[in-house]
Design a protein around this motif. Structure first.
Motif, PDB file in Angstrom:
ATOM      1  N   GLU A   3     112.894-124.144  64.096  1.00  0.00           N
ATOM      2  CA  GLU A   3     111.484-123.943  63.795  1.00  0.00           C
ATOM      3  C   GLU A   3     111.218-122.474  63.506  1.00  0.00           C
ATOM      4  OE1 GLU A   3     108.418-125.555  66.144  1.00  0.00           O
ATOM      5  OE2 GLU A   3     109.477-127.424  66.505  1.00  0.00           O
ATOM      6  N   TYR A   4     110.386-122.215  62.530  1.00  0.00           N
ATOM      7  CA  TYR A   4     109.980-120.858  62.152  1.00  0.00           C
ATOM      8  C   TYR A   4     108.492-120.905  61.861  1.00  0.00           C
ATOM      9  CZ  TYR A   4     110.350-116.289  59.797  1.00  0.00           C
ATOM     10  OH  TYR A   4     110.226-114.976  59.423  1.00  0.00           O
ATOM     11  N   PRO A   5     107.663-120.734  62.902  1.00  0.00           N
ATOM     12  CA  PRO A   5     106.216-120.862  62.725  1.00  0.00           C
ATOM     13  C   PRO A   5     105.666-119.897  61.676  1.00  0.00           C
ATOM     14  CG  PRO A   5     106.796-120.694  65.049  1.00  0.00           C
ATOM     15  CD  PRO A   5     108.032-120.399  64.258  1.00  0.00           C
ATOM     16  N   VAL A   6     104.612-120.315  61.009  1.00  0.00           N
ATOM     17  CA  VAL A   6     103.985-119.490  59.982  1.00  0.00           C
ATOM     18  C   VAL A   6     103.517-118.170  60.584  1.00  0.00           C
ATOM     19  CG1 VAL A   6     102.083-119.362  58.334  1.00  0.00           C
ATOM     20  CG2 VAL A   6     103.316-121.503  58.633  1.00  0.00           C
ATOM     21  N   SER A   7     102.993-118.209  61.810  1.00  0.00           N
ATOM     22  CA  SER A   7     102.516-116.981  62.439  1.00  0.00           C
ATOM     23  C   SER A   7     103.666-115.994  62.657  1.00  0.00           C
ATOM     24  CB  SER A   7     101.808-117.283  63.757  1.00  0.00           C
ATOM     25  OG  SER A   7     102.620-118.053  64.600  1.00  0.00           O
ATOM     26  N   THR A   8     104.841-116.478  62.978  1.00  0.00           N
ATOM     27  CA  THR A   8     106.006-115.606  63.130  1.00  0.00           C
ATOM     28  C   THR A   8     106.439-115.062  61.778  1.00  0.00           C
ATOM     29  OG1 THR A   8     106.730-116.881  65.047  1.00  0.00           O
ATOM     30  CG2 THR A   8     108.380-115.473  63.991  1.00  0.00           C
ATOM     31  N   ALA A   9     106.400-115.900  60.750  1.00  0.00           N
ATOM     32  CA  ALA A   9     106.735-115.440  59.406  1.00  0.00           C
ATOM     33  C   ALA A   9     105.767-114.360  58.952  1.00  0.00           C
ATOM     34  CB  ALA A   9     106.714-116.614  58.427  1.00  0.00           C
ATOM     35  N   LEU A  10     104.487-114.532  59.279  1.00  0.00           N
ATOM     36  CA  LEU A  10     103.486-113.523  58.941  1.00  0.00           C
ATOM     37  C   LEU A  10     103.812-112.195  59.615  1.00  0.00           C
ATOM     38  CD1 LEU A  10     100.736-112.581  57.791  1.00  0.00           C
ATOM     39  CD2 LEU A  10      99.711-113.449  59.897  1.00  0.00           C
ATOM     40  N   GLU A  11     104.113-112.241  60.895  1.00  0.00           N
ATOM     41  CA  GLU A  11     104.448-111.018  61.625  1.00  0.00           C
ATOM     42  C   GLU A  11     105.681-110.355  61.012  1.00  0.00           C
ATOM     43  OE1 GLU A  11     104.786-112.371  65.633  1.00  0.00           O
ATOM     44  OE2 GLU A  11     102.618-112.645  65.846  1.00  0.00           O
ATOM     45  N   ASP A  12     106.694-111.145  60.681  1.00  0.00           N
ATOM     46  CA  ASP A  12     107.906-110.604  60.063  1.00  0.00           C
ATOM     47  C   ASP A  12     107.592-109.967  58.712  1.00  0.00           C
ATOM     48  OD1 ASP A  12     109.284-111.501  62.251  1.00  0.00           O
ATOM     49  OD2 ASP A  12     110.172-113.228  61.235  1.00  0.00           O
ATOM     50  N   ALA A  13     106.763-110.641  57.918  1.00  0.00           N
ATOM     51  CA  ALA A  13     106.414-110.125  56.588  1.00  0.00           C
ATOM     52  C   ALA A  13     105.631-108.828  56.694  1.00  0.00           C
ATOM     53  CB  ALA A  13     105.617-111.165  55.811  1.00  0.00           C
ATOM     54  N   LEU A  14     104.690-108.775  57.628  1.00  0.00           N
ATOM     55  CA  LEU A  14     103.896-107.564  57.793  1.00  0.00           C
ATOM     56  C   LEU A  14     104.758-106.391  58.246  1.00  0.00           C
ATOM     57  CD1 LEU A  14     100.600-108.955  59.358  1.00  0.00           C
ATOM     58  CD2 LEU A  14     101.026-108.292  56.988  1.00  0.00           C
ATOM     59  N   CYS A  15     105.763-106.654  59.068  1.00  0.00           N
ATOM     60  CA  CYS A  15     106.680-105.588  59.487  1.00  0.00           C
ATOM     61  C   CYS A  15     107.468-105.068  58.293  1.00  0.00           C
ATOM     62  CB  CYS A  15     107.634-106.088  60.565  1.00  0.00           C
ATOM     63  SG  CYS A  15     106.835-106.326  62.159  1.00  0.00           S
ATOM     64  N   GLU A  16     107.877-105.973  57.408  1.00  0.00           N
ATOM     65  CA  GLU A  16     108.620-105.579  56.211  1.00  0.00           C
ATOM     66  C   GLU A  16     107.762-104.740  55.277  1.00  0.00           C
ATOM     67  OE1 GLU A  16     111.868-106.044  55.194  1.00  0.00           O
ATOM     68  OE2 GLU A  16     112.191-106.728  57.245  1.00  0.00           O
ATOM     69  N   LEU A  17     106.462-105.039  55.235  1.00  0.00           N
ATOM     70  CA  LEU A  17     105.549-104.322  54.350  1.00  0.00           C
ATOM     71  C   LEU A  17     105.004-103.048  54.991  1.00  0.00           C
ATOM     72  CD1 LEU A  17     103.510-107.355  52.980  1.00  0.00           C
ATOM     73  CD2 LEU A  17     105.224-106.010  51.743  1.00  0.00           C
ATOM     74  N   PRO A  20     100.289-102.105  59.661  1.00  0.00           N
ATOM     75  CA  PRO A  20     100.101-101.925  61.113  1.00  0.00           C
ATOM     76  C   PRO A  20     100.211-103.233  61.886  1.00  0.00           C
ATOM     77  CG  PRO A  20      98.427-100.741  59.881  1.00  0.00           C
ATOM     78  CD  PRO A  20      99.208-101.546  58.880  1.00  0.00           C
ATOM     79  N   ASP A  21     100.489-103.086  63.153  1.00  0.00           N
ATOM     80  CA  ASP A  21     100.730-104.246  64.022  1.00  0.00           C
ATOM     81  C   ASP A  21      99.516-105.140  64.207  1.00  0.00           C
ATOM     82  OD1 ASP A  21     103.356-103.532  64.407  1.00  0.00           O
ATOM     83  OD2 ASP A  21     102.907-102.323  66.170  1.00  0.00           O
ATOM     84  N   SER A  22      98.326-104.654  63.945  1.00  0.00           N
ATOM     85  CA  SER A  22      97.134-105.460  64.183  1.00  0.00           C
ATOM     86  C   SER A  22      96.918-106.433  63.025  1.00  0.00           C
ATOM     87  CB  SER A  22      95.908-104.584  64.378  1.00  0.00           C
ATOM     88  OG  SER A  22      95.665-103.820  63.224  1.00  0.00           O
ATOM     89  N   ILE A  23      97.134-107.705  63.294  1.00  0.00           N
ATOM     90  CA  ILE A  23      96.922-108.754  62.301  1.00  0.00           C
ATOM     91  C   ILE A  23      95.459-109.171  62.385  1.00  0.00           C
ATOM     92  CG2 ILE A  23      97.518-111.112  61.628  1.00  0.00           C
ATOM     93  CD1 ILE A  23     100.237-110.657  62.983  1.00  0.00           C
ATOM     94  N   CYS A  31      97.105-118.913  59.912  1.00  0.00           N
ATOM     95  CA  CYS A  31      98.537-119.156  60.127  1.00  0.00           C
ATOM     96  C   CYS A  31      98.762-120.115  61.289  1.00  0.00           C
ATOM     97  CB  CYS A  31      99.268-117.841  60.365  1.00  0.00           C
ATOM     98  SG  CYS A  31      99.371-116.824  58.889  1.00  0.00           S
ATOM     99  N   SER A  32      97.962-119.987  62.339  1.00  0.00           N
ATOM    100  CA  SER A  32      98.085-120.901  63.471  1.00  0.00           C
ATOM    101  C   SER A  32      97.786-122.336  63.050  1.00  0.00           C
ATOM    102  CB  SER A  32      97.141-120.482  64.596  1.00  0.00           C
ATOM    103  OG  SER A  32      97.538-119.242  65.114  1.00  0.00           O
ATOM    104  N   ALA A  33      96.793-122.512  62.181  1.00  0.00           N
ATOM    105  CA  ALA A  33      96.468-123.853  61.684  1.00  0.00           C
ATOM    106  C   ALA A  33      97.601-124.387  60.820  1.00  0.00           C
ATOM    107  CB  ALA A  33      95.166-123.819  60.899  1.00  0.00           C
ATOM    108  N   LEU A  34      98.219-123.508  60.038  1.00  0.00           N
ATOM    109  CA  LEU A  34      99.313-123.944  59.167  1.00  0.00           C
ATOM    110  C   LEU A  34     100.553-124.340  59.957  1.00  0.00           C
ATOM    111  CD1 LEU A  34      99.032-121.335  56.274  1.00  0.00           C
ATOM    112  CD2 LEU A  34      98.300-123.729  56.251  1.00  0.00           C
ATOM    113  N   ASP A  35     100.697-123.826  61.181  1.00  0.00           N
ATOM    114  CA  ASP A  35     101.840-124.190  62.018  1.00  0.00           C
ATOM    115  C   ASP A  35     101.874-125.691  62.294  1.00  0.00           C
ATOM    116  OD1 ASP A  35     102.955-121.684  62.247  1.00  0.00           O
ATOM    117  OD2 ASP A  35     101.942-121.218  64.137  1.00  0.00           O
TER     118      ASP A  35
END
Length: 64
Positions: A3-17, A20-23, A31-35
């Motif tokens: 499993e790779y939740p959308v919220s985790t993917a978002l956090e990973d993508a934001l780190c790559e870009l 800042p840490d505040s989503i 993203c939570s709904a998309l999970d």
């Protein structure tokens, strides 16, 4: 299948870009709904978004 939740993917993508840490809460809520989506539901949304970008009103006028 892992499993790779959308919220985790978002956090990973934001780190790559280097964003800042505040989503923003709204984005995190979406993203939570998309999970909760099934793979079929996610693929259907993806196809609808691609169609909208390619053929719908989201397309910039004059570019093809």
């Amino acid at each position: 299948m892992t499993e790779y939740p959308v919220s985790t993917a978002l956090e990973d993508a934001l780190c790559e870009l280097v964003i800042p840490d505040s989503i923003p809460q709204d984005l995190y809520d979406v993203c939570s709904a998309l999970d909760e989506l099934t793979i079929l539901e996610a693929e259907t949304i993806l196809e609808a978004l691609q169609h909208q970008i390619r053929w719908g009103n989201a397309q910039v006028q004059g570019s093809v």
